[in-house]
Write a protein that holds these residues in place. Sequence first.
Motif, PDB file in Angstrom:
ATOM      1  N   PHE A  23       0.821  -1.204   0.000  1.00 56.87           N
ATOM      2  CA  PHE A  23       0.000   0.000   0.000  1.00 56.87           C
ATOM      3  C   PHE A  23       0.853   1.251   0.000  1.00 56.87           C
ATOM      4  O   PHE A  23       1.934   1.275   0.555  1.00 56.87           O
ATOM      5  N   ASP A  24       0.287   2.306  -0.571  1.00 58.91           N
ATOM      6  CA  ASP A  24       0.898   3.626  -0.481  1.00 58.91           C
ATOM      7  C   ASP A  24      -0.238   4.637  -0.569  1.00 58.91           C
ATOM      8  O   ASP A  24      -1.257   4.385  -1.230  1.00 58.91           O
ATOM      9  N   TYR A  25      -0.087   5.764   0.114  1.00 56.90           N
ATOM     10  CA  TYR A  25      -1.127   6.780   0.086  1.00 56.90           C
ATOM     11  C   TYR A  25      -0.556   8.128   0.485  1.00 56.90           C
ATOM     12  O   TYR A  25       0.515   8.217   1.068  1.00 56.90           O
ATOM     13  N   ASP A  26      -1.311   9.170   0.143  1.00 57.59           N
ATOM     14  CA  ASP A  26      -0.949  10.537   0.496  1.00 57.59           C
ATOM     15  C   ASP A  26      -1.355  10.755   1.951  1.00 57.59           C
ATOM     16  O   ASP A  26      -2.547  10.721   2.282  1.00 57.59           O
ATOM     17  N   THR A  27      -0.393  10.990   2.808  1.00 54.71           N
ATOM     18  CA  THR A  27      -0.660  11.108   4.246  1.00 54.71           C
ATOM     19  C   THR A  27      -1.446  12.371   4.592  1.00 54.71           C
ATOM     20  O   THR A  27      -2.006  12.463   5.682  1.00 54.71           O
ATOM     21  N   TYR A  77     -12.460   7.995  -8.271  1.00 51.64           N
ATOM     22  CA  TYR A  77     -12.490   6.931  -9.279  1.00 51.64           C
ATOM     23  C   TYR A  77     -11.607   5.786  -8.815  1.00 51.64           C
ATOM     24  O   TYR A  77     -10.585   5.999  -8.177  1.00 51.64           O
ATOM     25  N   ILE A  78     -12.015   4.586  -9.209  1.00 55.22           N
ATOM     26  CA  ILE A  78     -11.181   3.408  -9.020  1.00 55.22           C
ATOM     27  C   ILE A  78     -10.639   3.020 -10.391  1.00 55.22           C
ATOM     28  O   ILE A  78     -11.410   2.804 -11.319  1.00 55.22           O
ATOM     29  N   ASN A  79      -9.330   2.960 -10.495  1.00 50.42           N
ATOM     30  CA  ASN A  79      -8.691   2.479 -11.716  1.00 50.42           C
ATOM     31  C   ASN A  79      -8.013   1.159 -11.390  1.00 50.42           C
ATOM     32  O   ASN A  79      -7.374   1.030 -10.343  1.00 50.42           O
ATOM     33  N   ILE A  80      -8.168   0.186 -12.258  1.00 55.44           N
ATOM     34  CA  ILE A  80      -7.596  -1.141 -12.029  1.00 55.44           C
ATOM     35  C   ILE A  80      -6.771  -1.523 -13.249  1.00 55.44           C
ATOM     36  O   ILE A  80      -7.256  -1.456 -14.379  1.00 55.44           O
ATOM     37  N   GLU A  81      -5.534  -1.909 -13.015  1.00 62.98           N
ATOM     38  CA  GLU A  81      -4.664  -2.394 -14.085  1.00 62.98           C
ATOM     39  C   GLU A  81      -4.074  -3.725 -13.650  1.00 62.98           C
ATOM     40  O   GLU A  81      -3.733  -3.901 -12.482  1.00 62.98           O
ATOM     41  N   ILE A 123      -2.146  -6.947  -9.693  1.00 56.92           N
ATOM     42  CA  ILE A 123      -3.284  -6.054  -9.915  1.00 56.92           C
ATOM     43  C   ILE A 123      -3.024  -4.777  -9.127  1.00 56.92           C
ATOM     44  O   ILE A 123      -2.734  -4.822  -7.933  1.00 56.92           O
ATOM     45  N   VAL A 124      -3.137  -3.643  -9.810  1.00 56.88           N
ATOM     46  CA  VAL A 124      -2.911  -2.341  -9.188  1.00 56.88           C
ATOM     47  C   VAL A 124      -4.254  -1.629  -9.086  1.00 56.88           C
ATOM     48  O   VAL A 124      -4.973  -1.483 -10.082  1.00 56.88           O
ATOM     49  N   PHE A 125      -4.596  -1.215  -7.868  1.00 57.52           N
ATOM     50  CA  PHE A 125      -5.811  -0.454  -7.607  1.00 57.52           C
ATOM     51  C   PHE A 125      -5.401   0.982  -7.281  1.00 57.52           C
ATOM     52  O   PHE A 125      -4.728   1.215  -6.285  1.00 57.52           O
ATOM     53  N   ASP A 126      -5.793   1.917  -8.121  1.00 57.85           N
ATOM     54  CA  ASP A 126      -5.532   3.338  -7.898  1.00 57.85           C
ATOM     55  C   ASP A 126      -6.846   4.018  -7.541  1.00 57.85           C
ATOM     56  O   ASP A 126      -7.848   3.844  -8.249  1.00 57.85           O
ATOM     57  N   LEU A 127      -6.847   4.802  -6.459  1.00 60.09           N
ATOM     58  CA  LEU A 127      -8.005   5.621  -6.117  1.00 60.09           C
ATOM     59  C   LEU A 127      -7.604   7.065  -6.384  1.00 60.09           C
ATOM     60  O   LEU A 127      -6.611   7.559  -5.845  1.00 60.09           O
ATOM     61  N   VAL A 128      -8.395   7.723  -7.240  1.00 60.94           N
ATOM     62  CA  VAL A 128      -8.072   9.062  -7.714  1.00 60.94           C
ATOM     63  C   VAL A 128      -9.169  10.039  -7.296  1.00 60.94           C
ATOM     64  O   VAL A 128     -10.350   9.806  -7.582  1.00 60.94           O
ATOM     65  N   ASP A 129      -8.768  11.111  -6.618  1.00 60.71           N
ATOM     66  CA  ASP A 129      -9.697  12.164  -6.229  1.00 60.71           C
ATOM     67  C   ASP A 129     -10.192  12.848  -7.499  1.00 60.71           C
ATOM     68  O   ASP A 129      -9.402  13.355  -8.290  1.00 60.71           O
ATOM     69  N   ARG A 131     -12.131  15.641  -7.909  1.00 59.32           N
ATOM     70  CA  ARG A 131     -12.028  17.098  -7.932  1.00 59.32           C
ATOM     71  C   ARG A 131     -10.588  17.572  -8.158  1.00 59.32           C
ATOM     72  O   ARG A 131     -10.341  18.513  -8.891  1.00 59.32           O
ATOM     73  N   LYS A 132      -9.638  16.904  -7.524  1.00 62.27           N
ATOM     74  CA  LYS A 132      -8.234  17.316  -7.634  1.00 62.27           C
ATOM     75  C   LYS A 132      -7.511  16.616  -8.788  1.00 62.27           C
ATOM     76  O   LYS A 132      -6.408  16.995  -9.147  1.00 62.27           O
ATOM     77  N   ASP A 133      -8.125  15.558  -9.316  1.00 64.76           N
ATOM     78  CA  ASP A 133      -7.506  14.727 -10.344  1.00 64.76           C
ATOM     79  C   ASP A 133      -6.126  14.247  -9.887  1.00 64.76           C
ATOM     80  O   ASP A 133      -5.136  14.350 -10.615  1.00 64.76           O
ATOM     81  N   GLN A 134      -6.090  13.726  -8.643  1.00 65.44           N
ATOM     82  CA  GLN A 134      -4.836  13.259  -8.065  1.00 65.44           C
ATOM     83  C   GLN A 134      -5.012  11.893  -7.410  1.00 65.44           C
ATOM     84  O   GLN A 134      -6.020  11.639  -6.739  1.00 65.44           O
ATOM     85  N   LEU A 135      -4.011  11.079  -7.590  1.00 64.12           N
ATOM     86  CA  LEU A 135      -3.956   9.789  -6.922  1.00 64.12           C
ATOM     87  C   LEU A 135      -3.760  10.008  -5.427  1.00 64.12           C
ATOM     88  O   LEU A 135      -2.903  10.775  -5.020  1.00 64.12           O
ATOM     89  N   TYR A 136      -4.581   9.341  -4.613  1.00 67.92           N
ATOM     90  CA  TYR A 136      -4.406   9.475  -3.169  1.00 67.92           C
ATOM     91  C   TYR A 136      -4.233   8.133  -2.458  1.00 67.92           C
ATOM     92  O   TYR A 136      -3.828   8.093  -1.304  1.00 67.92           O
ATOM     93  N   TRP A 137      -4.494   7.026  -3.136  1.00 71.60           N
ATOM     94  CA  TRP A 137      -4.333   5.707  -2.541  1.00 71.60           C
ATOM     95  C   TRP A 137      -3.962   4.727  -3.640  1.00 71.60           C
ATOM     96  O   TRP A 137      -4.495   4.787  -4.749  1.00 71.60           O
ATOM     97  N   GLN A 138      -3.052   3.803  -3.302  1.00 67.46           N
ATOM     98  CA  GLN A 138      -2.696   2.762  -4.260  1.00 67.46           C
ATOM     99  C   GLN A 138      -2.436   1.471  -3.509  1.00 67.46           C
ATOM    100  O   GLN A 138      -1.768   1.471  -2.472  1.00 67.46           O
ATOM    101  N   ALA A 139      -2.978   0.404  -4.047  1.00 63.25           N
ATOM    102  CA  ALA A 139      -2.695  -0.929  -3.523  1.00 63.25           C
ATOM    103  C   ALA A 139      -2.228  -1.786  -4.695  1.00 63.25           C
ATOM    104  O   ALA A 139      -2.835  -1.779  -5.763  1.00 63.25           O
ATOM    105  N   ILE A 140      -1.134  -2.498  -4.469  1.00 63.77           N
ATOM    106  CA  ILE A 140      -0.619  -3.425  -5.473  1.00 63.77           C
ATOM    107  C   ILE A 140      -0.684  -4.813  -4.861  1.00 63.77           C
ATOM    108  O   ILE A 140      -0.135  -5.054  -3.788  1.00 63.77           O
ATOM    109  N   VAL A 141      -1.401  -5.698  -5.535  1.00 57.40           N
ATOM    110  CA  VAL A 141      -1.584  -7.057  -5.029  1.00 57.40           C
ATOM    111  C   VAL A 141      -0.924  -8.026  -6.005  1.00 57.40           C
ATOM    112  O   VAL A 141      -1.188  -7.983  -7.209  1.00 57.40           O
ATOM    113  N   LYS A 142      -0.066  -8.870  -5.455  1.00 58.35           N
ATOM    114  CA  LYS A 142       0.624  -9.870  -6.269  1.00 58.35           C
ATOM    115  C   LYS A 142       0.221 -11.257  -5.795  1.00 58.35           C
ATOM    116  O   LYS A 142       0.119 -11.509  -4.605  1.00 58.35           O
ATOM    117  N   GLY A 143       0.004 -12.138  -6.753  1.00 59.40           N
ATOM    118  CA  GLY A 143      -0.359 -13.505  -6.431  1.00 59.40           C
ATOM    119  C   GLY A 143      -0.264 -14.380  -7.663  1.00 59.40           C
ATOM    120  O   GLY A 143       0.024 -13.912  -8.764  1.00 59.40           O
TER     121      GLY A 143
END
Length: 173
Positions: A23-27, A77-81, A123-129, A131-143
Amino acid sequence: MKYIKILFTLLFLVSCTAPKAFFDYDTRTDFTQYKSYNFYPDIETGLEKLDEKRLFRLTDSLMQARGFVRTATPDFYINIETGFFEPNNDGAVGVGVGGTGRNVGGGISIGLPIGSSNHNHEIVFDLVDVRKDQLYWQAIVKGYFDEEATPEERETYFRAVLLKAFEKYPPEK
């Protein structure tokens, strides 16, 4: 019949390595401001259509169970790659033959790789604000994902991935 499905599902989970999440996020983000979501408009997950449909349905279910509402005018928004990669295969056995004698030398060496040729799934899950059009949360899951899995096994896999991806969302202060 129901018990057989449960047994196969459990065997599938045990036979595969459990997904691992990073995980990573804007504190500086106030996570309480996010109440509604939707999927990124031009999302391209990289999954086959049926797997993509499963992942979207399961994501909707998880987000709604956590109190989020899917709407056309979301807070985020939730973006999934997704991608597949081959694990590092550092293990190898070397067999060598060599000899010397009266200023003559020689050698033969063969490297034999150890391990499987499995392809892992990321699988990468990006959560993007929105209004600000900025990434604020990311989770990368490997399996490990078995491309020959049954529809039930695929659903179980994606459910495990989602639970792992969002287990620490929103982060504790």
